[in-house]
Write a protein that holds these residues in place. Structure first.
Motif: not given
Length: 163
Positions: A52-80
């Motif tokens: 899961f976490w390496s898949g998230r890393a991949c998705e984060t880089l792909r979104c950033a490369t596409a200029g879509r920082f808003d599409a990067i999954p980011i958790g919220e709160g203390d326990n995300w």
């Protein structure tokens, strides 16, 4: 503090993967679903977690490369992180080891390709107050090393109890 470059991240990713792969392949097949590697998680559960976490890393880089920082999954709160870990554990708990292992290997390969495809200047952009490349390292090679150590400790404990 060492500045992480793309080249250094690629080297660290390769090294950490080789270490993790070696230790995973040393686990007897009869033990892959035995709990206790990390708390009640088996090796199968842990590989699903890492996938899961390496898949998230991949998705984060792909979104950033596409200029879509808003599409990067980011958790919220203390326990995300704990909440995401629990969600992903539940998503894979009934899957067979072979399926989880394939996902683990595929997501690592995808993360490696995403790192290769991401321009250095994108890797230096900030996500949650730190360079994107740092976040990538947390989700991949640092994570691989952390869990390789857990597996090593668990295998030692198994040897002791079986002796």
């Amino acid at each position: 503090m060492t500045t992480v470059t793309k080249s250094l991240a690629e080297t660290e990713l390769d090294r950490a993967w080789a270490e993790l792969l070696t230790i995973v392949e040393s686990v007897p097949s009869a033990a892959v679903t035995q709990p206790g590697v990390v708390e009640n998680w088996s090796l199968k559960d842990l590989l699903g977690h890492i996938a899961f976490w390496s898949g998230r890393a991949c998705e984060t880089l792909r979104c950033a490369t596409a200029g879509r920082f808003d599409a990067i999954p980011i958790g919220e709160g203390d326990n995300w992180v704990d909440e995401w870990n629990e969600r992903e554990y539940n998503a894979r708990k009934d899957h067979p080891f072979t399926e989880v292992r394939v996902e683990w290997m595929r997501n690592h390969q995808n993360a490696t390709r995403a790192l290769d495809d991401t321009p250095e200047e994108v890797l230096g952009q900030e996500l949650r107050g730190q360079p994107l490349i740092t976040e990538f390292g947390y989700d991949t090679y640092e994570h691989y090393r952390q869990h390789a150590e857990h597996i090593r400790d668990w295998l030692r404990a198994l040897e002791t109890t079986e002796a």
